[in-house]
Design an enzyme around this catalytic site. Structure first.
Site, PDB file in Angstrom:
ATOM      1  N   GLY A  44       0.838  -1.190   0.000  1.00 34.72           N
ATOM      2  CA  GLY A  44       0.000   0.000   0.000  1.00 34.72           C
ATOM      3  C   GLY A  44       0.871   1.236   0.000  1.00 34.72           C
ATOM      4  O   GLY A  44       2.019   1.199   0.468  1.00 34.72           O
ATOM      5  N   GLN A  49       3.367  10.067   0.682  1.00 36.32           N
ATOM      6  CA  GLN A  49       4.633   9.324   0.720  1.00 36.32           C
ATOM      7  C   GLN A  49       5.476   9.550  -0.536  1.00 36.32           C
ATOM      8  O   GLN A  49       6.638   9.143  -0.584  1.00 36.32           O
ATOM      9  CB  GLN A  49       4.380   7.825   0.893  1.00 36.32           C
ATOM     10  CG  GLN A  49       3.723   7.482   2.227  1.00 36.32           C
ATOM     11  CD  GLN A  49       3.508   5.992   2.360  1.00 36.32           C
ATOM     12  OE1 GLN A  49       2.510   5.462   1.882  1.00 36.32           O
ATOM     13  NE2 GLN A  49       4.450   5.292   2.986  1.00 36.32           N
ATOM     14  N   CYS A 100       5.884   0.454   7.736  1.00 39.92           N
ATOM     15  CA  CYS A 100       5.533   1.550   6.832  1.00 39.92           C
ATOM     16  C   CYS A 100       6.754   1.886   5.987  1.00 39.92           C
ATOM     17  O   CYS A 100       7.855   2.025   6.526  1.00 39.92           O
ATOM     18  CB  CYS A 100       5.086   2.766   7.639  1.00 39.92           C
ATOM     19  SG  CYS A 100       4.620   4.153   6.596  1.00 39.92           S
ATOM     20  N   LEU A 101       6.563   2.000   4.669  1.00 44.18           N
ATOM     21  CA  LEU A 101       7.691   2.299   3.781  1.00 44.18           C
ATOM     22  C   LEU A 101       8.350   3.630   4.139  1.00 44.18           C
ATOM     23  O   LEU A 101       9.523   3.821   3.866  1.00 44.18           O
ATOM     24  CB  LEU A 101       7.218   2.344   2.323  1.00 44.18           C
ATOM     25  CG  LEU A 101       6.692   1.031   1.727  1.00 44.18           C
ATOM     26  CD1 LEU A 101       6.241   1.253   0.295  1.00 44.18           C
ATOM     27  CD2 LEU A 101       7.742  -0.062   1.799  1.00 44.18           C
ATOM     28  N   HIS A 142      -4.569   1.812   7.171  1.00 47.10           N
ATOM     29  CA  HIS A 142      -3.213   2.371   7.258  1.00 47.10           C
ATOM     30  C   HIS A 142      -3.053   3.506   6.233  1.00 47.10           C
ATOM     31  O   HIS A 142      -2.533   4.583   6.550  1.00 47.10           O
ATOM     32  CB  HIS A 142      -2.201   1.246   7.016  1.00 47.10           C
ATOM     33  CG  HIS A 142      -0.760   1.660   7.021  1.00 47.10           C
ATOM     34  ND1 HIS A 142       0.132   1.211   7.965  1.00 47.10           N
ATOM     35  CD2 HIS A 142      -0.045   2.473   6.190  1.00 47.10           C
ATOM     36  CE1 HIS A 142       1.330   1.747   7.722  1.00 47.10           C
ATOM     37  NE2 HIS A 142       1.244   2.509   6.645  1.00 47.10           N
ATOM     38  N   GLU A 143      -3.531   3.257   5.000  1.00 48.52           N
ATOM     39  CA  GLU A 143      -3.375   4.264   3.941  1.00 48.52           C
ATOM     40  C   GLU A 143      -4.280   5.475   4.187  1.00 48.52           C
ATOM     41  O   GLU A 143      -3.872   6.613   3.948  1.00 48.52           O
ATOM     42  CB  GLU A 143      -3.634   3.653   2.555  1.00 48.52           C
ATOM     43  CG  GLU A 143      -2.752   2.464   2.186  1.00 48.52           C
ATOM     44  CD  GLU A 143      -1.264   2.661   2.484  1.00 48.52           C
ATOM     45  OE1 GLU A 143      -0.782   3.808   2.390  1.00 48.52           O
ATOM     46  OE2 GLU A 143      -0.591   1.672   2.828  1.00 48.52           O
ATOM     47  N   HIS A 146      -2.642   7.722   6.514  1.00 50.05           N
ATOM     48  CA  HIS A 146      -1.648   8.574   5.843  1.00 50.05           C
ATOM     49  C   HIS A 146      -2.305   9.835   5.277  1.00 50.05           C
ATOM     50  O   HIS A 146      -1.741  10.917   5.352  1.00 50.05           O
ATOM     51  CB  HIS A 146      -0.991   7.824   4.674  1.00 50.05           C
ATOM     52  CG  HIS A 146       0.221   7.021   5.050  1.00 50.05           C
ATOM     53  ND1 HIS A 146       1.356   7.583   5.588  1.00 50.05           N
ATOM     54  CD2 HIS A 146       0.486   5.697   4.948  1.00 50.05           C
ATOM     55  CE1 HIS A 146       2.268   6.637   5.800  1.00 50.05           C
ATOM     56  NE2 HIS A 146       1.760   5.473   5.427  1.00 50.05           N
TER      57      HIS A 146
HETATM   58 CO    CO Z   1       2.659   3.631   5.620  1.00 46.31          CO
END
Ligand code: CO
Length: 166
Positions: A44, A49, A100-101, A142-143, A146
């Site tokens: 995701g 991001q 998380c990236l 989660h997204e 963000h």
């Molecule tokens: Co994330």
């Protein structure tokens, strides 16, 4: 063209703006996001991001992951969520480790509703409703976090990732 933004960066903590028209530029942003997510092996990614403060998120759950195993169609589940909103959440909650990236090397035990119903626009500007549970519901939440400037570190204590293969 796009670059993965990691902590610390204020854009990751800023609430995004809704998309008002799904034009060519939005399609290009989504293509760029898909590339970045693929390179990073993510499931995701949200627009902040990659430095874009708009309500756009993508989700792609590979076939070998939980929740996508027993699906009849052998395609990875791929979603583009524009202006997504959670309209319903289950009363049942579950805790699970999330990475998380944008925060490499750490994970957080995050408690979330097990299933959610969302409302969003797809890339064809069509309004969609989706009810998701388990891993898919977790990634979607989660997204959407963000898009509201919320990171996993706002949900709990960061701990070093133990199993790097996961
Ligand atoms: Co994330």
């Amino acid at each position: 063209m796009f670059k993965l933004i990691t902590e610390p960066n204020p854009i990751l903590h800023t609430k995004t703006k809704p998309v008002d028209k799904i034009d060519q530029s939005i399609h290009e942003i989504v293509l760029g996001m898909r590339q970045i997510m693929k390179q990073a092996n993510g499931i995701g990614l949200a627009a902040p991001q990659v430095g874009i403060s708009q309500q756009i998120a993508i989700v792609e759950i590979p076939l070998d992951r939980e929740d996508n195993k027993s699906k009849k169609n052998e395609k990875p589940l791929q979603l583009t969520l524009i202006n997504p909103k959670i309209t319903q959440s289950s009363r049942e909650f579950k805790a699970n480790l999330e990475g998380c990236l944008s925060i490499p090397g750490i994970e957080v035990n995050v408690t979330r509703p097990v299933s959610v119903t969302i409302n969003y626009l797809d890339l064809d500007s069509m309004r969609q409703t989706l009810t998701a549970s388990n891993l898919l519901a977790r990634v979607i939440q989660h997204e959407i976090d963000h898009l509201n400037g919320i990171l996993i570190t706002d949900h709990g204590k960061a701990q070093p990732i133990k199993d790097e293969s996961n």
